[in-house]
Motif scaffolding. Structure first.
Motif, PDB file in Angstrom:
ATOM      1  N   PRO A 143       0.839  -1.209   0.000  1.00  0.00           N
ATOM      2  CA  PRO A 143       0.000   0.000   0.000  1.00  0.00           C
ATOM      3  C   PRO A 143       0.868   1.251   0.000  1.00  0.00           C
ATOM      4  O   PRO A 143       2.080   1.155   0.205  1.00  0.00           O
ATOM      5  N   ARG A 144       0.270   2.375  -0.239  1.00  0.00           N
ATOM      6  CA  ARG A 144       1.048   3.631  -0.222  1.00  0.00           C
ATOM      7  C   ARG A 144       0.405   4.603   0.763  1.00  0.00           C
ATOM      8  O   ARG A 144      -0.791   4.860   0.682  1.00  0.00           O
ATOM      9  N   GLU A 193      -5.949   0.776   4.449  1.00  0.00           N
ATOM     10  CA  GLU A 193      -6.625   0.319   5.670  1.00  0.00           C
ATOM     11  C   GLU A 193      -6.340  -1.154   5.989  1.00  0.00           C
ATOM     12  O   GLU A 193      -6.475  -1.597   7.112  1.00  0.00           O
ATOM     13  N   TYR A 194      -5.903  -1.901   4.974  1.00  0.00           N
ATOM     14  CA  TYR A 194      -5.549  -3.303   5.237  1.00  0.00           C
ATOM     15  C   TYR A 194      -4.121  -3.447   5.731  1.00  0.00           C
ATOM     16  O   TYR A 194      -3.673  -4.547   6.028  1.00  0.00           O
ATOM     17  N   ALA A 195      -3.416  -2.336   5.764  1.00  0.00           N
ATOM     18  CA  ALA A 195      -2.033  -2.383   6.250  1.00  0.00           C
ATOM     19  C   ALA A 195      -1.923  -1.698   7.603  1.00  0.00           C
ATOM     20  O   ALA A 195      -0.846  -1.309   8.021  1.00  0.00           O
ATOM     21  N   VAL A 196      -3.022  -1.536   8.262  1.00  0.00           N
ATOM     22  CA  VAL A 196      -2.993  -0.923   9.584  1.00  0.00           C
ATOM     23  C   VAL A 196      -3.271  -2.013  10.600  1.00  0.00           C
ATOM     24  O   VAL A 196      -4.222  -2.766  10.462  1.00  0.00           O
ATOM     25  N   LEU A 214       3.401  -4.048  13.491  1.00  0.00           N
ATOM     26  CA  LEU A 214       4.518  -3.702  12.603  1.00  0.00           C
ATOM     27  C   LEU A 214       4.328  -2.337  11.944  1.00  0.00           C
ATOM     28  O   LEU A 214       5.204  -1.503  11.921  1.00  0.00           O
ATOM     29  N   ASP A 215       3.116  -2.155  11.365  1.00  0.00           N
ATOM     30  CA  ASP A 215       2.832  -0.933  10.624  1.00  0.00           C
ATOM     31  C   ASP A 215       3.941  -0.668   9.593  1.00  0.00           C
ATOM     32  O   ASP A 215       4.447   0.432   9.442  1.00  0.00           O
ATOM     33  N   ASP A 216       4.320  -1.731   8.868  1.00  0.00           N
ATOM     34  CA  ASP A 216       5.476  -1.626   7.980  1.00  0.00           C
ATOM     35  C   ASP A 216       5.108  -1.461   6.504  1.00  0.00           C
ATOM     36  O   ASP A 216       5.986  -1.373   5.653  1.00  0.00           O
ATOM     37  N   LEU A 217       3.846  -1.456   6.201  1.00  0.00           N
ATOM     38  CA  LEU A 217       3.388  -1.322   4.819  1.00  0.00           C
ATOM     39  C   LEU A 217       3.919  -2.446   3.916  1.00  0.00           C
ATOM     40  O   LEU A 217       4.014  -2.292   2.707  1.00  0.00           O
TER      41      LEU A 217
END
Lengths: 267, 363
Positions: A143-144, A193-196, A214-217
């Motif tokens: 994601p960006r 929102e799927y990377a949160v 992680l919140d690493d994207l």
């Protein structure tokens, strides 16, 4: 009621599936998922024991995890399962310009790319001892955070189709495209929102303890895994017995902080 | 001076240049007329033997023009399978001067390619490069698109190149009698269907070969005035002949015609040169040692000897470029050439149609 048993093997991207399943499994009482998590390139730790037709690992740590989640001294008897799901062991390819190259050139490069993936050798090891259906999921698209767009998804579905219908023809192996609702429309890009709330490896967390955020994207969150698993089960005509919409699925209308809170709600 | 022979160099006399030398030390076979250095952008096309030139140039870090670049991520063996990096564009083998003229004419807009496409079991083949895509293309449209990509790549190659190396291979050709266009291979051998009414054989005369070569060069040179030409004749004998003559006799006629056409152009045009690949392999001096058991396929030793003569003559003719200086990073000796691995040659497929001989050597 006969159980539908899934053997789920994967490295870091298995986390979203594993944690997601913990949230929605109550809605699928007939389904049992055994997670076989490992680190990084652990896919090549597997080998088949032709004598007892089991799948084993060379690595003691992974073997211990298998013993904990499955038993049988760490030897996986795939006849115990209806499906083998290998998560995240394939990074999608960069593509080529089809204005310049033929479809056969594309196939040749694409298939070589798949064969060179982390997950592909594992499918060959499994096939030495079992014809169990194998599903492969891709490492999710990045994601960006800045709202910019990545690569177009033109040709993506066609590429998946060609892999499944040609490279995996007659092999009972299928690559599953990333679920549509998790992707930015028209892009090879996951919705933010799927990377949160994505979490580190849950390989062996202490009882009641969740792995760190992680919140690493790079990795996606349990909402992604839960939805993906529901989608896979739907392919097998297995539907939830109760509505699990209470589970914090991404809405796409929250701030990062709100999403974070939302993802953790109820934990 | 009493007579003109008096002050000629040793290479001008058989005794000093050949008879008194061990065969592998025979040298000075080529005095380059055109300049080829590491900055010269060199395009290579022609018969199978031309593939060695491209590879040798690449291995020695010459500026070989890759006009139709394979996808970067494509495996090396697949690049060869799909006809990339064999020639400067994906034309496949260009055996005859008439076929060269046809490709150049398409690339420079003098004519348009016909829309003929061959089909076998739902796969589609380009009659002008029948072996370029293993298992054929997916559709007629894809054949056309790919051919246009190659034609554009050839145009771009001719625009960029400073030197055009062409290996003359054959004088026997097959063409469409109504459409008046030529195929690299007889229809029906790799793909397509042969028809006596439609397909016409020709054992090309010297005049035909010469005129087509001259016109090809004229088209290219008027398009790019900086382009010079290096011609060479493939030393490889014919796989098969349809002339009605013995294949050995046809080979002699074919090579003589090609050699004469090249020589005539070298004499006529100061930007055309000839490199003696044919002589290096075929001269009785070398006692056939550069041929395999079938006396047709050129051994890797032979190819290496040809290329050694090519590069040594170039070195002797000019100041070495920085990369050739001893101790420099890029001056490593090139890998030995393995003919069977490196060259894809459609024409050899014709041998499959001959009578079976227990002693046949697989080529």
């Amino acid at each position: 009621m006969k159980k539908f048993n899934i053997c789920m093997i994967g490295a870091s991207h298995i986390t979203s599936f594993d944690l997601g399943w913990r949230e929605i499994s109550h809605a699928f009482p007939q389904v049992n998922i055994t997670a076989v998590p490992g680190g990084g390139s652990f896919y090549n730790e597997f080998y088949s024991d032709l004598a007892d037709k089991t799948l084993k690992v060379k690595n003691a740590v992974t073997n211990h995890r298998i013993m904990k989640n499955y038993g049988n001294n760490g030897a996986i008897d795939l006849s115990d399962f209806d499906l083998c799901l290998v998560t995240g062991g394939i990074k999608w390819w960069a593509g080529i310009d089809l204005r310049l190259y033929s479809l056969q050139v594309r196939d040749s490069i694409l298939f070589e790319h798949i064969k060179a993936s982390l997950a592909f050798p594992l499918t060959e090891v499994i096939r030495q001892i079992s014809n169990i259906p194998i599903y492969l999921t891709l490492a999710p698209f990045t994601p960006r955070r800045d709202g910019s767009f990545g690569r177009s998804s033109v040709g993506y579905s066609e590429d998946i189709y060609r892999i499944n219908s040609r490279l995996f023809k007659g092999k009972n192996i299928e690559i599953l495209p990333q679920i549509e609702e998790s992707m930015v429309k028209g892009m090879l890009q996951s919705k933010l929102e799927y990377a949160v709330g994505e979490r580190s490896h849950p390989a062996n967390p202490a009882e009641g303890e969740l792995p760190a955020i992680l919140d690493d994207l790079v990795h996606l969150n349990p909402a992604f895994g839960a939805r993906f698993l529901a989608h896979i089960l739907e392919k097998h005509a297995i539907y939830p017995t109760e509505d699990f919409s209470g589970f914090p699925l991404a809405t796409g209308h929250m701030s990062l902080a709100e999403k974070e809170t939302h993802c953790l709600k109820g934990k | 001076m009493k007579h003109p022979y008096q002050n000629l160099p040793a290479k001008a006399f058989w005794r000093t240049a050949v008879a008194n030398k061990e065969m592998l030390s025979i040298s000075d076979l080529w005095s380059p007329k055109i300049e080829l250095n590491k900055k010269t952008r060199i395009a290579t096309f022609g018969s199978c033997f031309a593939q060695h030139f491209g590879k040798a140039l690449r291995d020695r870090n010459y500026a070989w023009v890759d006009g139709e670049i394979a996808p970067q991520v494509m495996a090396e063996e697949d690049r060869k399978r799909f006809g990339y990096e064999m020639f400067s564009a994906r034309t496949g083998n260009i055996y005859t001067t008439s076929l060269l003229k046809q490709w150049i004419s398409w690339a420079l807009g003098y004519s348009d390619p016909p829309d003929e496409v061959w089909e076998i079991d739902g796969r589609f083949y380009d009659p002008f490069r029948p072996n370029i895509e293993p298992n054929g293309f997916e559709s007629v449209a894809e054949v056309m698109k790919s051919r246009n990509v190659t034609i554009n790549a050839l145009n771009n190659t001719l625009r960029r190149a400073n030197a055009f190396v062409f290996t003359l291979g054959l004088t026997e050709s097959w063409s469409h009698s109504l459409g008046n266009y030529e195929y690299p291979m007889c229809p029906g051998t790799i793909a397509g269907k042969y028809s006596e009414e439609v397909h016409k054989f020709e054992a090309q005369s010297f005049t035909t070969v010469y005129e087509n070569l001259r016109e090809s060069i004229a088209m290219m040179h008027s398009f790019n005035r900086n382009l010079s030409f290096l011609l060479t004749v493939s030393p490889v004998p014919l796989t098969a002949t349809y002339s009605g003559k013995h294949v050995l006799v046809s080979t002699s006629a074919s090579k003589a015609i090609l050699r004469a056409a090249a020589e005539t152009l070298v004499q006529d045009l100061d930007y055309v040169d000839y490199f003696p690949s044919f002589e290096i392999i075929n001269s009785p001096v070398f006692q056939g040692r550069f041929f395999g058991k079938n006396m047709r396929s050129v051994t890797s030793e032979g190819v290496s000897f040809v290329m050694k003569n090519f590069f040594e003559a170039r070195k002797a003719n000019q100041m070495p470029s920085p990369d050739l200086e001893v101790g420099k990073k890029h001056s490593a000796a090139p890998k030995p050439i393995n003919l069977k691995e490196e060259v894809l040659c459609e024409e050899e497929l014709l041998s499959a149609f001959g009578p079976v001989d227990q002693d046949d050597e697989k080529i």
